[in-house]
Motif scaffolding. Structure first.
Motif, short mmCIF file in Angstrom:
data_model
loop_
_atom_site.label_atom_id
_atom_site.label_comp_id
_atom_site.label_asym_id
_atom_site.label_seq_id
_atom_site.Cartn_x
_atom_site.Cartn_y
_atom_site.Cartn_z
N TRP A 232 -0.18 -30.00 -26.49
CA TRP A 232 -0.74 -28.66 -26.31
C TRP A 232 0.08 -27.87 -25.30
N ILE B 238 -5.06 -28.02 -31.79
CA ILE B 238 -5.15 -29.12 -30.83
C ILE B 238 -6.38 -28.93 -29.95
N LEU C 112 -5.54 -32.35 -35.55
CA LEU C 112 -4.15 -32.65 -35.21
C LEU C 112 -3.27 -32.59 -36.46
N LEU D 198 2.64 -34.97 -32.11
CA LEU D 198 1.38 -34.95 -32.85
C LEU D 198 1.27 -36.18 -33.76
#
Length: 122
Positions: free
Chosen positions: A13, A53, A69, A111
């Motif tokens: 993030w 996120i 995600l 991610l």
């Protein structure tokens, strides 16, 4: 659920927040200015990464977090594709393209790792 207390602690993030700023700055250049639809689209795609996120984290379950995600990762792919177009249209330089592509690819890899970590083990 993950061991973070807030989404602001999540590295992917944080990096996507920085990336958003880069996208906003780069789309302010004169070449981009003439293509309003493209500016809006690449900005929305970029914002979608950090927003998903955050939203997934706030759902408070790993299952929902993982879903968001995946959405964030898909948005990263969308931005990557748009960066190629921006480069092909000469809206950005090769150096800008490579820097932005590297940044969003790193976010995407982070991610993927986070998704793997949170996903149930078979």
């Amino acid at each position: 659920m993950s061991k973070f207390r807030s989404f602001e602690e999540i590295n992917s993030w944080q990096k996507s927040r920085v990336f958003n700023k880069l996208i906003y700055q780069i789309t302010e250049n004169a070449n981009f200015k003439k293509d309003f639809d493209f500016i809006r689209q690449i900005r929305r795609s970029s914002i979608s990464i950090s927003s998903n996120i955050a939203e997934g984290f706030e759902r408070n379950t790993d299952k929902e977090f993982v879903y968001f995600l995946y959405v964030a990762k898909a948005s990263a792919g969308e931005v990557r594709s748009q960066l190629y177009l921006a480069y092909d249209l000469e809206y950005i330089t090769k150096i800008e393209f490579e820097m932005l592509l590297e940044a969003v690819s790193e976010i995407s890899k982070m991610l993927s790792g986070f998704i793997k970590y949170l996903s149930p083990k078979e």
